[in-house]
Design an enzyme around this catalytic site. Structure first.
Site, PDB file in Angstrom:
ATOM      1  N   GLU A 183       2.603  -3.579   5.292  1.00 31.69           N
ATOM      2  CA  GLU A 183       2.631  -3.339   3.415  1.00 31.69           C
ATOM      3  C   GLU A 183       2.644  -5.472   3.196  1.00 31.69           C
ATOM      4  O   GLU A 183       3.834  -5.577   3.045  1.00 31.69           O
ATOM      5  CB  GLU A 183       3.528  -2.923   4.014  1.00 31.69           C
ATOM      6  CG  GLU A 183       3.810  -1.769   4.222  1.00 31.69           C
ATOM      7  CD  GLU A 183       4.468  -0.313   3.571  1.00 31.69           C
ATOM      8  OE1 GLU A 183       5.948  -0.857   3.979  1.00 31.69           O
ATOM      9  OE2 GLU A 183       4.572   0.455   4.588  1.00 31.69           O
ATOM     10  N   HIS A 385       7.668  16.822   6.544  1.00 28.69           N
ATOM     11  CA  HIS A 385       7.791  15.796   7.154  1.00 28.69           C
ATOM     12  C   HIS A 385       8.146  15.271   8.286  1.00 28.69           C
ATOM     13  O   HIS A 385       9.424  15.864   8.664  1.00 28.69           O
ATOM     14  CB  HIS A 385       8.799  15.017   6.254  1.00 28.69           C
ATOM     15  CG  HIS A 385       8.892  13.403   5.983  1.00 28.69           C
ATOM     16  ND1 HIS A 385      10.145  12.754   6.018  1.00 28.69           N
ATOM     17  CD2 HIS A 385       8.120  12.583   5.718  1.00 28.69           C
ATOM     18  CE1 HIS A 385      10.530  11.895   6.193  1.00 28.69           C
ATOM     19  NE2 HIS A 385       8.707  11.324   6.547  1.00 28.69           N
ATOM     20  N   HIS A 465       2.101   8.202   7.319  1.00 27.34           N
ATOM     21  CA  HIS A 465       2.642   6.306   6.177  1.00 27.34           C
ATOM     22  C   HIS A 465       2.403   5.753   7.680  1.00 27.34           C
ATOM     23  O   HIS A 465       2.876   5.975   8.110  1.00 27.34           O
ATOM     24  CB  HIS A 465       4.098   6.645   5.469  1.00 27.34           C
ATOM     25  CG  HIS A 465       3.898   6.980   4.108  1.00 27.34           C
ATOM     26  ND1 HIS A 465       4.353   6.553   3.538  1.00 27.34           N
ATOM     27  CD2 HIS A 465       2.837   7.578   3.907  1.00 27.34           C
ATOM     28  CE1 HIS A 465       3.487   7.447   1.735  1.00 27.34           C
ATOM     29  NE2 HIS A 465       2.728   8.368   1.703  1.00 27.34           N
ATOM     30  N   GLU A 466       2.760   3.946   6.882  1.00 27.58           N
ATOM     31  CA  GLU A 466       3.039   3.404   8.414  1.00 27.58           C
ATOM     32  C   GLU A 466       1.694   3.759   9.496  1.00 27.58           C
ATOM     33  O   GLU A 466       1.882   3.148  10.278  1.00 27.58           O
ATOM     34  CB  GLU A 466       4.292   2.928   9.510  1.00 27.58           C
ATOM     35  CG  GLU A 466       5.127   2.351   7.655  1.00 27.58           C
ATOM     36  CD  GLU A 466       6.054   4.014   6.902  1.00 27.58           C
ATOM     37  OE1 GLU A 466       5.424   4.826   7.586  1.00 27.58           O
ATOM     38  OE2 GLU A 466       6.010   2.917   6.236  1.00 27.58           O
ATOM     39  N   GLU A 484      -0.981   5.627   4.021  1.00 30.51           N
ATOM     40  CA  GLU A 484      -0.421   4.011   3.215  1.00 30.51           C
ATOM     41  C   GLU A 484      -1.115   3.479   3.641  1.00 30.51           C
ATOM     42  O   GLU A 484      -2.053   3.711   3.264  1.00 30.51           O
ATOM     43  CB  GLU A 484       0.739   4.171   3.753  1.00 30.51           C
ATOM     44  CG  GLU A 484       1.992   4.033   2.422  1.00 30.51           C
ATOM     45  CD  GLU A 484       3.162   3.477   3.120  1.00 30.51           C
ATOM     46  OE1 GLU A 484       4.110   3.678   1.567  1.00 30.51           O
ATOM     47  OE2 GLU A 484       3.560   3.404   4.299  1.00 30.51           O
ATOM     48  N   GLU A 490       7.262   2.512  -3.802  1.00 36.25           N
ATOM     49  CA  GLU A 490       7.923   2.683  -2.939  1.00 36.25           C
ATOM     50  C   GLU A 490       9.721   0.951  -3.082  1.00 36.25           C
ATOM     51  O   GLU A 490      10.832   0.767  -3.034  1.00 36.25           O
ATOM     52  CB  GLU A 490       8.570   3.063  -0.831  1.00 36.25           C
ATOM     53  CG  GLU A 490       7.842   2.140  -0.826  1.00 36.25           C
ATOM     54  CD  GLU A 490       7.647   2.736  -0.035  1.00 36.25           C
ATOM     55  OE1 GLU A 490       7.803   3.707   1.174  1.00 36.25           O
ATOM     56  OE2 GLU A 490       7.120   1.716   1.927  1.00 36.25           O
TER      57      GLU A 490
HETATM   58  C1  NOJ Z   1       8.431   4.818   4.922  1.00 35.24           C
HETATM   59  C2  NOJ Z   1       7.315   5.949   3.934  1.00 35.24           C
HETATM   60  O1  NOJ Z   1       6.430   5.359   3.235  1.00 35.24           O
HETATM   61  C3  NOJ Z   1       8.331   6.240   2.851  1.00 35.24           C
HETATM   62  O2  NOJ Z   1       7.276   7.039   1.719  1.00 35.24           O
HETATM   63  C4  NOJ Z   1       9.843   7.884   3.898  1.00 35.24           C
HETATM   64  O3  NOJ Z   1      10.438   7.877   2.606  1.00 35.24           O
HETATM   65  C5  NOJ Z   1      10.102   6.556   4.464  1.00 35.24           C
HETATM   66  N1  NOJ Z   1       9.330   5.336   5.267  1.00 35.24           N
HETATM   67  C6  NOJ Z   1      11.618   6.955   5.571  1.00 35.24           C
HETATM   68  O4  NOJ Z   1      10.347   7.872   6.074  1.00 35.24           O
HETATM   69 CA    CA Z   2       5.749   2.899   4.035  1.00 37.99          CA
END
Ligand code: NOJ
Ligand code: CA
Length: 682
Positions: A183, A385, A465-466, A484, A490
């Site tokens: 990132e 999630h 994500h990550e 992601e 974000e």
């Molecule tokens: C990072 C993610 O990119 C984001 O979308 C998420 O809300 C937070 N982590 C919490 O899981």
């Molecule tokens: Ca992220």
């Protein structure tokens, strides 16, 4: 005169030993292969010491000079010199395949292949194979370790693969091995100034050639980064493992493909199907359950710090709040509602921790079963999630139950998350202890494969994500729906700095070459916790739905902002997420890009155009439209006073009739964009 004689003598004295030791000039290539249209060609070489290398030409001009191939091993001598070419074979392949979902429906896979075996001339007489697939728009090559008595367990400490560029260039890149994974904002530097870069790394040579370096089919191996060795020479730098070996495999096995996408212009890179083509066909069979969709969510309000993931008075994932989101999604035809913070485990120090998460137990103020049922009755899925905080070991202990629960509730997609600093994921060692590992090392790539296979068994798609980097595995596992793996929207909520206007035109020609990104566009509320807020105009937010490809797209803003602005919101309602065809009409890395896509379910086309901090006038010829047909162009453009700094909300929405003979002039404000829906008329 005497001085000159002395200088000559000194030059002879110091130069001659080096001259005497210099290896004989390399002999000619030992094998060659050209692309189907004879645009690119690859030559294999062996130097007098038996060091294998490859070089690449485009229209006969060398763009990579002989670049080394080989490995350092932990448990055996290196594979680097003393080789001979034991065999070679060439073949041709030309097939068109269909994507279950994607940026285009049909993909042509047309290449010439050269497969070579290098065997040590003496000693252990070990072998490795190298396969080159040469396309007109790029090259992929990989190693294969054949089954052989003297190299059964392969423990790789480093790949010696090189990319020796012949021309000075400008590079767009993000650093590897920094704490924040992938990132980062993109650097634009002279190629000389690159340190160790993640891939995709994209360059533009002084001669104007565009080259993107990446990899395809990263399976059970560690991710590749690129280290600048000087003089245009880059070398693979594999992500570390849990000890001295970065990769441990039993032969026979192939490595991932090392890829170069090569084009005269930036648009050509973004049009390339090379990465997908180098992956294996769909292994999951019927994947009609993988559903491209748009979604809203209990999400942005947490990133704006108005609600919390944790339980308490500001808890976001309450039954009432989620119900409101389901109603909104149903009203506007969105397929899903993402709910973060629904499960027990968010109340303590969850960042980089993860062992407190339950992936089956909801907080008491969140009626999981009831909401899933309510959503189903309204044609809306909950999107699951699973934030793991990088604790893959803990997640794997509950994963099966978690997916079974979601499957029973009709949840078809799960967003996973690996929020932990680089090198801080946790996996379980053979003796049960925890090991700290990198996001893109072999252990995490094995983990992601276990997740994707378990999810597929429960008919669930994964949006990580990550994540680990995307290398086109969605072709083989179409439930790898998005990820992601770069700075998403974000950062415009809380980043310091937020994403600058050049970020998206950078992404299109770097990160996006790897595959779809869950970027989460659609923000109208520009005042956020990030200094400078969201640095785009509203029209650019709309254009991002076309420009940043993902089969799942979030309408990320607070519902109130959509309810208050129904006219611009209409584009988000209308824009599809699954495409018949995609065309990059123009673009320069980090400056601007215009993309046209045809809906897979209708005759309609959509155009998105975005710019960096510069205002621009761009031409969009509509020659891709069906000749003779009329289209109603619904245009969402920056208004006369629009500017990402001043009046981002100044948007003009207007209609006109166009045909394939028209060329639209797009006026993009600084930090602006334009979104167009072209509705085919009868
Ligand atoms: C990072 C993610 O990119 C984001 O979308 C998420 O809300 C937070 N982590 C919490 O899981
Ligand atoms: Ca992220």
């Amino acid at each position: 005169m005497i001085l000159r004689l002395l200088a000559l003598l000194a030059a002879l004295l110091f130069a001659s030993p080096a001259f005497a030791q210099a290896p004989a000039p390399p002999p000619g290539p030992v094998a060659t292969i050209a692309s189907p249209g004879n645009i690119l060609s690859v030559e294999l070489h062996l130097d007098p010491d038996g060091r294998p290398a490859y070089s690449v030409r485009r229209f006969g001009t060398e763009i990579l000079s002989p670049s080394r191939l080989g490995f350092l091993l932990l448990n055996a001598p290196k594979l680097e010199r003393g080789f001979q070419l034991a065999s070679q074979a060439t073949s041709t392949f030309d097939q068109t395949w269909e994507q279950p979902w994607g940026e285009r429906r049909f993909v042509r896979n047309h290449y010439h292949e050269l497969r070579a075996r290098f065997t040590e001339r003496a000693g252990l007489q070990r072998s490795f194979d190298v396969t080159f697939r040469v396309y007109d728009d790029g090259i992929g090559f990989r190693y294969e370790f054949p089954d052989q008595p003297n190299l059964r367990n392969v423990e790789i400490t480093e790949e010696l693969t090189e990319f020796a560029l012949t021309q000075p260039a400008t590079a767009w890149w993000i650093p590897a091995f920094e704490w924040n994974r992938e990132e980062y904002l993109y650097n634009r530097t002279n190629l000389r100034e690159v340190g160790t870069a993640q891939t995709p790394m994209t360059i533009r040579t002084e001669g104007g050639l565009h080259i993107a370096f990446h990899e395809a089919a990263l399976i059970d191996y560690s991710g590749m980064n690129l280290t600048n060795m000087g003089n245009g020479r880059f070398r693979a730098a594999l992500t570390p493992g849990t000890d001295g070996a970065k990769v441990r495999r039993a032969a026979p096995f192939p490595t991932p493909w090392r890829t170069l996408q090569i084009s005269d212009n930036a648009a050509g890179l973004a049009m390339s199907n090379l990465i997908l083509n180098l992956n294996e066909p769909n292994r999951l069979g019927d994947v009609s359950w993988v559903r491209p969709m748009k979604y809203v969510g209990v999400w942005w309000e947490m990133h704006l710090d108005r609600k919390t993931w944790a339980s308490g008075p500001r808890h976001g994932a309450t039954t009432e709040n989620v119900r409101r989101h389901i109603d909104f999604a149903a009203r506007h035809g969105f397929g899903g509602v993402l709910v973060e913070g629904w499960n027990v485990g968010w109340d303590g120090e969850w960042f980089g921790n993860g062992q407190d998460f339950s992936f089956t137990q909801p907080y008491p103020d969140f009626d999981l079963e009831g909401l899933a049922r309510y959503g189903r009755s309204r044609g809306v899925q909950l999107i699951g999630h699973h934030e793991t905080s990088g604790n893959a070991a803990h997640y794997e202990s509950q994963m099966e139950d978690a997916f079974a629960l979601y499957q029973r509730l009709g949840v078809g997609a799960v967003k996973t998350g690996y929020v932990a600093d680089a090198g801080q994921n946790k996996v379980r060692a053979g003796d049960g202890s925890l090991l700290y590992v990198w996001h893109e090392g072999q252990a995490m790539n094995q983990h992601h494969m276990r997740v994707i296979e378990a999810a597929a068994r429960h008919r669930i798609s994964i949006n990580a994500h990550e994540p680990t980097k995307d290398t086109g595995l969605r072709r083989t596992y179409p439930n790898m729906i998005a990820r992601e793996g770069a700075r998403g929207m974000e950062y415009s909520a809380w980043g310091n700095p937020g994403n600058p206007p050049e970020h998206e035109p950078n992404l299109v020609f770097t990160r996006m070459l790897a595959g779809p990104m869950d970027y989460t566009p659609g923000i109208f509320g520009m005042q956020t916790c990030a200094p400078g807020g969201v640095q785009t105009t509203w029209a650019k937010q709309l254009a991002l739905y076309v420009v940043i490809y993902s089969p799942i797209q979030m309408a990320a803003d607070l519902l109130v902002n959509y309810e208050a602005n129904p006219r611009p919101f209409q584009f988000i309602v209308d824009v599809p997420v699954d495409w018949q065809e995609s065309l990059v009409l123009n673009g320069e890395i980090g400056d601007y890009v215009t993309i046209a896509r045809k809906d897979r379910a209708s005759e309609n086309w959509y155009i998105g155009s975005v710019t960096d901090e510069e205002g621009r006038l761009l031409q969009a010829p509509l020659s891709f439209l069906t000749p003779g047909r009329r289209y109603r162009a619904q245009i969402y453009r920056d208004g006369p006073t629009a500017n990402y700094r001043g009046r981002p909300e100044d948007i003009v929405i207007e209609e006109r009739i166009v045909t394939s003979r028209d060329t639209l002039t797009l006026r993009l404000a600084p930090g602006g964009g334009q979104a167009i829906r072209l509705v085919a008329m009868r």
